[in-house]
Design a protein around this motif. Structure first.
Motif, PDB file in Angstrom:
ATOM      1  N   LEU A  70       0.827  -1.206   0.000  1.00  7.24           N
ATOM      2  CA  LEU A  70       0.000   0.000   0.000  1.00  7.24           C
ATOM      3  C   LEU A  70       0.862   1.256   0.000  1.00  7.24           C
ATOM      4  O   LEU A  70       0.574   2.231  -0.711  1.00  7.24           O
ATOM      5  CB  LEU A  70      -0.936  -0.008   1.208  1.00  7.24           C
ATOM      6  N   ARG A  71       1.942   1.245   0.810  1.00  8.32           N
ATOM      7  CA  ARG A  71       2.832   2.407   0.858  1.00  8.32           C
ATOM      8  C   ARG A  71       3.523   2.616  -0.485  1.00  8.32           C
ATOM      9  O   ARG A  71       3.616   3.746  -0.978  1.00  8.32           O
ATOM     10  CB  ARG A  71       3.866   2.212   1.962  1.00  8.32           C
ATOM     11  N   ARG A  72       4.002   1.510  -1.066  1.00  3.07           N
ATOM     12  CA  ARG A  72       4.681   1.596  -2.355  1.00  3.07           C
ATOM     13  C   ARG A  72       3.732   2.105  -3.444  1.00  3.07           C
ATOM     14  O   ARG A  72       4.092   2.971  -4.241  1.00  3.07           O
ATOM     15  CB  ARG A  72       5.222   0.225  -2.742  1.00  3.07           C
ATOM     16  N   THR A  73       2.496   1.570  -3.455  1.00  3.91           N
ATOM     17  CA  THR A  73       1.512   2.016  -4.440  1.00  3.91           C
ATOM     18  C   THR A  73       1.184   3.489  -4.264  1.00  3.91           C
ATOM     19  O   THR A  73       1.055   4.239  -5.244  1.00  3.91           O
ATOM     20  CB  THR A  73       0.229   1.172  -4.330  1.00  3.91           C
ATOM     21  N   LEU A 131      -8.384  -8.433   3.810  1.00  6.57           N
ATOM     22  CA  LEU A 131      -8.516  -6.986   3.687  1.00  6.57           C
ATOM     23  C   LEU A 131      -8.199  -6.517   2.271  1.00  6.57           C
ATOM     24  O   LEU A 131      -8.860  -5.613   1.743  1.00  6.57           O
ATOM     25  CB  LEU A 131      -7.588  -6.293   4.693  1.00  6.57           C
ATOM     26  N   ARG A 132      -7.203  -7.133   1.642  1.00  8.33           N
ATOM     27  CA  ARG A 132      -6.848  -6.729   0.273  1.00  8.33           C
ATOM     28  C   ARG A 132      -8.024  -6.918  -0.675  1.00  8.33           C
ATOM     29  O   ARG A 132      -8.296  -6.081  -1.529  1.00  8.33           O
ATOM     30  CB  ARG A 132      -5.647  -7.541  -0.220  1.00  8.33           C
ATOM     31  N   LYS A 133      -8.728  -8.032  -0.524  1.00 13.41           N
ATOM     32  CA  LYS A 133      -9.865  -8.287  -1.407  1.00 13.41           C
ATOM     33  C   LYS A 133     -10.982  -7.285  -1.151  1.00 13.41           C
ATOM     34  O   LYS A 133     -11.607  -6.779  -2.098  1.00 13.41           O
ATOM     35  CB  LYS A 133     -10.372  -9.711  -1.213  1.00 13.41           C
ATOM     36  N   CYS A 134     -11.239  -6.973   0.104  1.00 16.53           N
ATOM     37  CA  CYS A 134     -12.277  -5.993   0.431  1.00 16.53           C
ATOM     38  C   CYS A 134     -11.944  -4.622  -0.151  1.00 16.53           C
ATOM     39  O   CYS A 134     -12.809  -3.952  -0.732  1.00 16.53           O
ATOM     40  CB  CYS A 134     -12.435  -5.884   1.947  1.00 16.53           C
ATOM     41  N   LEU A 135     -10.680  -4.207  -0.016  1.00 17.03           N
ATOM     42  CA  LEU A 135     -10.262  -2.914  -0.553  1.00 17.03           C
ATOM     43  C   LEU A 135     -10.345  -2.892  -2.071  1.00 17.03           C
ATOM     44  O   LEU A 135     -10.769  -1.888  -2.669  1.00 17.03           O
ATOM     45  CB  LEU A 135      -8.833  -2.604  -0.103  1.00 17.03           C
ATOM     46  N   THR A 136      -9.965  -4.003  -2.699  1.00 14.54           N
ATOM     47  CA  THR A 136     -10.001  -4.077  -4.163  1.00 14.54           C
ATOM     48  C   THR A 136     -11.430  -3.993  -4.677  1.00 14.54           C
ATOM     49  O   THR A 136     -11.720  -3.263  -5.635  1.00 14.54           O
ATOM     50  CB  THR A 136      -9.346  -5.385  -4.648  1.00 14.54           C
ATOM     51  N   ARG A 137     -12.332  -4.736  -4.042  1.00 14.59           N
ATOM     52  CA  ARG A 137     -13.743  -4.699  -4.452  1.00 14.59           C
ATOM     53  C   ARG A 137     -14.326  -3.297  -4.277  1.00 14.59           C
ATOM     54  O   ARG A 137     -15.050  -2.793  -5.135  1.00 14.59           O
ATOM     55  CB  ARG A 137     -14.545  -5.715  -3.644  1.00 14.59           C
ATOM     56  N   TRP A 138     -14.023  -2.683  -3.150  1.00 13.52           N
ATOM     57  CA  TRP A 138     -14.553  -1.338  -2.889  1.00 13.52           C
ATOM     58  C   TRP A 138     -14.039  -0.345  -3.914  1.00 13.52           C
ATOM     59  O   TRP A 138     -14.798   0.469  -4.455  1.00 13.52           O
ATOM     60  CB  TRP A 138     -14.150  -0.898  -1.484  1.00 13.52           C
ATOM     61  N   ALA A 139     -12.733  -0.402  -4.196  1.00 14.26           N
ATOM     62  CA  ALA A 139     -12.140   0.549  -5.137  1.00 14.26           C
ATOM     63  C   ALA A 139     -12.720   0.378  -6.535  1.00 14.26           C
ATOM     64  O   ALA A 139     -13.055   1.369  -7.210  1.00 14.26           O
ATOM     65  CB  ALA A 139     -10.621   0.365  -5.164  1.00 14.26           C
TER      66      ALA A 139
END
Length: 394
Positions: A70-73, A131-139
């Motif tokens: 997340l920081r790198r992105t 959490l990564r999947k939840c964030l990806t779906r939301w985005a």
């Protein structure tokens, strides 16, 4: 007018993006096309590919944990935004969900058109969870409505996105190689001393979990000299494959080759393999690039029964479909494919290769940009873009 393609990679093997860039260059829609990725040690920050296409590498890859990613992105997003926010952008192509927030920001800042060019079913990829999947779906749900057009790699994935988000402006763009004749070669046979009477089955591409690699090794190890397996590519299981090749005489490992040389190596095999384990919805719906490479090289294929690739093989009559992705099913599929009438298969492959080539996909891409996006060709009186090197689009 500039076109940028956003993808967080160092652009070493991104054949799909390069083909699109070459096609857009030939259409003379933009003064410059930038492939914007991440840096890697030993690679230049700015690399001119041809004519008006260049690679722009920003930042460095680092960190594997979620917080590090997340920081790198975030750092990469800020750096790219600052670099391009004041430029005259005509179109922004986001080639992954990770770049879509940046694409939306740049669209708002510059007024450019935005294309979401997803390379897989982005929210349902292999290994994505928690959490990564939840964030990806939301985005994706929040941002996909900002895209002026969406491009997908296969019909099954396109249909999923249309149902999920009620999309209208969509196009399927298969990653097919350009139409070309292929001269059969004995490269693998000579390199690995494979007997002339032993058929060679080739797996090419990413060497990682979910691609049936371990089952392929088990299957061919049990064929007792009736067929040879060559695994060519890169990935976390490459060293494991090299070790298995040292233990089994009919199993061989070859490192990845440059995209422009890939088809020549493919032609050195007798059959192609695409065994996808349906460990995610993205894998179940996938349409692998390697399948089109095998077709263009006129190699009959053995594929696992994931939805679109199995339907494609059956509809065009270009090979066999296994009952599942197990070693036993692969072994059975190999033996069935060897008993098929090879002349019938070759006739089917010739017809399919003629239909599924990059020239046909380029025509669809032209429709997207000229009609759906309303772009206009920037005419150069001397045919400036006719100088594009076609070999880089392989």
């Amino acid at each position: 007018m500039i076109n940028i393609h956003l993808y967080p990679s160092p652009f070493l093997n991104e054949s799909r993006i390069l083909r699109e860039a070459c096609s857009l260059s030939r259409l003379a829609l933009f003064d410059r096309i930038d492939l914007v990725g991440v840096g890697q040690e030993g690679l230049p920050a700015l690399e001119d590919l041809q004519d008006n296409i260049r690679i722009v590498r920003i930042g460095q890859r680092s960190g594997d944990r979620l917080i590090g990613k997340l920081r790198r992105t975030g750092d990469w997003t800020r750096a790219v935004y600052q670099r391009y926010r004041d430029d005259k952008l005509g179109c922004i192509n986001c080639h992954s969900i990770a770049t879509l927030p940046l694409g939306v920001l740049l669209k708002r800042a510059t007024g450019a058109r935005l294309v979401y060019d997803a390379h897989e079913l982005e929210t349902e990829t292999n290994g994505l969870g928690g959490l990564r999947k939840c964030l990806t779906r939301w985005a994706e749900r929040a941002l996909i409505r900002h895209a002026d057009h969406c491009i997908f790699v296969g019909q099954a994935i396109e249909q999923w996105y249309v149902r999920k988000y009620a999309l209208r402006n969509v196009t399927v763009l298969y990653n097919c190689p350009p139409r070309r004749s292929v001269n059969p070669a004995d490269y693998f046979r000579k390199a690995y001393s494979i007997d002339a009477g032993t058929p060679i089955f080739l797996y090419q591409g990413f060497i990682g979990e979910g691609r049936g690699i371990r089952n392929l090794v088990e299957a061919f190890a049990g064929l007792a000299g009736r067929a040879a397996l060559v695994v060519m590519g890169y990935g976390p299981l490459a060293d494991w494959i090299a070790g298995e090749a040292a233990r089994h005489g009919d199993i061989h490992y070859h490192p990845a080759v440059a995209p422009e040389r890939l088809l020549d190596y493919t032609a050195a095999a007798d059959f192609g393999l695409s065994v996808i384990e349906a460990t995610s919805l993205s894998y179940e719906y996938c349409m692998p690039n390697k399948l089109f490479e095998y077709v263009m090289a006129r190699k009959p294929v053995l594929v696992s029964p994931t939805r679109e690739q199995s339907e494609f093989v059956r509809r065009h009559g270009i090979g066999e479909v296994t009952s599942d992705a197990s070693a036993a099913a692969i072994r059975d599929g190999v033996l069935r494919l060897l008993t098929r009438d090879q002349r019938v298969l070759q006739d089917a492959l010739v017809r399919t290769a003629d239909e599924y080539c990059w020239e046909g996909q380029e025509a669809k891409l032209e429709i997207v940009y000229l009609n759906a996006l309303g772009m206009r060709s920037r005419t150069y009186g001397q045919g400036h873009h006719g100088e594009v090197r076609h070999d880089l689009c392989h």
